[in-house]
Every structure is written in C-alpha cells, then in structure tokens.
Enzyme design. Structure first.
Site, PDB file in Angstrom:
ATOM      1  N   LYS A 176      11.480 -44.198  11.532  1.00 28.88           N
ATOM      2  CA  LYS A 176      12.040 -44.387  12.870  1.00 28.88           C
ATOM      3  C   LYS A 176      12.468 -45.850  13.055  1.00 28.88           C
ATOM      4  O   LYS A 176      12.118 -46.719  12.237  1.00 28.88           O
ATOM      5  CB  LYS A 176      10.996 -43.960  13.905  1.00 28.88           C
ATOM      6  CG  LYS A 176      10.679 -42.441  13.855  1.00 28.88           C
ATOM      7  CD  LYS A 176       9.588 -42.074  14.847  1.00 28.88           C
ATOM      8  CE  LYS A 176       9.330 -40.576  14.867  1.00 28.88           C
ATOM      9  NZ  LYS A 176       8.219 -40.208  15.808  1.00 28.88           N
ATOM     10  N   TYR A 208      15.312 -33.107  17.995  1.00 25.73           N
ATOM     11  CA  TYR A 208      14.080 -32.887  18.753  1.00 25.73           C
ATOM     12  C   TYR A 208      14.240 -31.771  19.799  1.00 25.73           C
ATOM     13  O   TYR A 208      13.489 -31.762  20.787  1.00 25.73           O
ATOM     14  CB  TYR A 208      13.637 -34.185  19.418  1.00 25.73           C
ATOM     15  CG  TYR A 208      12.905 -35.132  18.477  1.00 25.73           C
ATOM     16  CD1 TYR A 208      11.725 -34.741  17.831  1.00 25.73           C
ATOM     17  CD2 TYR A 208      13.371 -36.429  18.256  1.00 25.73           C
ATOM     18  CE1 TYR A 208      11.049 -35.607  16.979  1.00 25.73           C
ATOM     19  CE2 TYR A 208      12.688 -37.302  17.407  1.00 25.73           C
ATOM     20  CZ  TYR A 208      11.524 -36.878  16.775  1.00 25.73           C
ATOM     21  OH  TYR A 208      10.841 -37.740  15.940  1.00 25.73           O
ATOM     22  N   ASN A 255       5.547 -44.657  16.696  1.00 29.89           N
ATOM     23  CA  ASN A 255       4.663 -44.234  15.606  1.00 29.89           C
ATOM     24  C   ASN A 255       5.347 -44.183  14.241  1.00 29.89           C
ATOM     25  O   ASN A 255       4.929 -43.456  13.339  1.00 29.89           O
ATOM     26  CB  ASN A 255       3.947 -42.920  15.960  1.00 29.89           C
ATOM     27  CG  ASN A 255       4.898 -41.763  16.174  1.00 29.89           C
ATOM     28  OD1 ASN A 255       6.118 -41.932  16.072  1.00 29.89           O
ATOM     29  ND2 ASN A 255       4.361 -40.598  16.450  1.00 29.89           N
ATOM     30  N   HIS A 301       8.671 -39.916  11.046  1.00 33.68           N
ATOM     31  CA  HIS A 301       8.714 -38.474  11.324  1.00 33.68           C
ATOM     32  C   HIS A 301       8.563 -37.698  10.022  1.00 33.68           C
ATOM     33  O   HIS A 301       9.087 -38.114   8.990  1.00 33.68           O
ATOM     34  CB  HIS A 301      10.071 -38.105  11.950  1.00 33.68           C
ATOM     35  CG  HIS A 301      10.350 -36.613  11.912  1.00 33.68           C
ATOM     36  ND1 HIS A 301       9.903 -35.758  12.879  1.00 33.68           N
ATOM     37  CD2 HIS A 301      10.979 -35.845  10.989  1.00 33.68           C
ATOM     38  CE1 HIS A 301      10.266 -34.515  12.564  1.00 33.68           C
ATOM     39  NE2 HIS A 301      10.927 -34.542  11.426  1.00 33.68           N
ATOM     40  N   GLU A 339      15.835 -29.158   9.289  1.00 32.54           N
ATOM     41  CA  GLU A 339      16.059 -30.599   9.432  1.00 32.54           C
ATOM     42  C   GLU A 339      16.876 -31.156   8.259  1.00 32.54           C
ATOM     43  O   GLU A 339      17.751 -31.997   8.460  1.00 32.54           O
ATOM     44  CB  GLU A 339      14.713 -31.329   9.575  1.00 32.54           C
ATOM     45  CG  GLU A 339      14.042 -30.998  10.898  1.00 32.54           C
ATOM     46  CD  GLU A 339      12.611 -31.504  11.047  1.00 32.54           C
ATOM     47  OE1 GLU A 339      12.001 -31.238  12.099  1.00 32.54           O
ATOM     48  OE2 GLU A 339      12.096 -32.159  10.120  1.00 32.54           O
TER      49      GLU A 339
END
Ligand code: IDP
Ligand code: MG
Length: 149
Positions: A9, A49, A112, A115, A126
């Site tokens: 990310k 998402y 965080n 992913h 994905e």
C-alpha cells in the site's frame, strides 16, 4: 500451485518497505510472477475493495489506496494464499503477531502497509483485475530444493 495477489500500500512504498516485503515472500520459497509500481484511480480502488463498500471506513480506505503509488504483485506457491496472510499478519496491527509484516511495521489499521487476497477465489478475481495483461510463466531452478516432488 496456488497464486495470490499481494499489494504494498502507499504507506509501505513511502516508508521504503518494498525490498523488505519482497524479500520475506522470496526467502520463504514463493515465486514472484507479476510486479508493477502504479498509481490507481479512485474507481479502480473502489472496484478492488467493492466487498467493503458498505463499511463506514470505505471512503477513508479508498483515499488511502489512491494517496500514492502501490506495488502490485502476484506470488505463486503451495498454499500461498493462506500462508501469505500469515506472513502479512492480522488486519489490525495491534493484533498482528511480531514477526509478521503488520506486526513488525504497522501501528494503525488504516496504515497497515500491505494487502493480501483472503481466498483462492478472491485471488483469482484480484489477479484478473490488477494484471489483465497476464503474468510471467517461470519457476525457479531451485524448485526441488524448496518443494517435495
Ligand atoms: P485485510 O486487509 O486484512 O484483508 P479487510 O477486512 O479486507 O482486511 O479490510 C481491508 C482494509 O481496510 C484493511 O487492510 C484496512 O486497511 C482497512 N480497514 C479494515 N477495517 C478497518 C477499520 O475498522 N477501520 C479503518 N480501516 C479498516
Ligand atoms: Mg481483505
């Protein structure tokens, strides 16, 4: 052999964690089959998402993902989806075990770092979304030193 979609990310990219993260998957014995640094548009992040679109944190999550470039990857290996999630650690860094990526490098759930697909079916979707051009076909010559026949 299974494949999973892993994305570093924007915070992971900004903080210089690309090499560290790739190294953990590489040393484990998984194979890097696709890799690109890219910035994604809002509509693309929303699509990635989509399952979380009703969550209160969704708008903030989308802002986060489009806030800078990300590193999109496909990793291949035995049980790589589940094992990849273990390498990454729990969603909330406060609950992530030390030794996991989130346990070692993150503090906040909204920062965080990484992913990883949560199932083989999500991984398939994905990978198709992020790598419409397809991925590489190769396997390490060390394969028999990592995997039993
Ligand atoms: P995962 O990334 O561990 O699969 P998901 O539940 O799929 O976790 O959520 C996707 C991402 O949304 C998380 O990695 C995190 O960045 C963000 N997120 C999840 N839950 C919360 C929350 O309660 N507050 C803020 N952000 C959240
Ligand atoms: Mg998830």
């Amino acid at each position: 052999m299974e494949q999973t979609f892993i994305m570093i990310k924007p915070d992971g990219v900004q903080r210089g964690l690309i090499g560290e993260i790739i190294s953990r998957f590489e040393k484990k014995g998984f194979y890097l089959k696709g890799l690109k640094l890219m910035s994604v548009e809002r509509s693309f992040a929303e699509k990635h998402y989509a399952d979380l679109s009703s969550k209160p944190f969704f708008p903030g999550l989308v802002e986060y993902i489009i806030s800078g470039p990300v590193v999109a990857m496909v990793w291949e290996g035995k049980d790589v989806v589940l094992t990849g999630r273990k390498i990454i650690g729990a969603t909330k860094p406060s609950e992530a075990t030390p030794g996991t990526i989130r346990g070692d490098f993150a503090v906040e759930v909204g920062r965080n770092v990484i992913h990883g697909s949560d199932s083989v079916e999500s991984a398939r979707k994905e990978i198709a979304l992020w790598f419409p051009e397809g991925i590489a076909e190769w396997r390490s010559n060390l394969h028999p030193w990592i995997y039993e026949a």
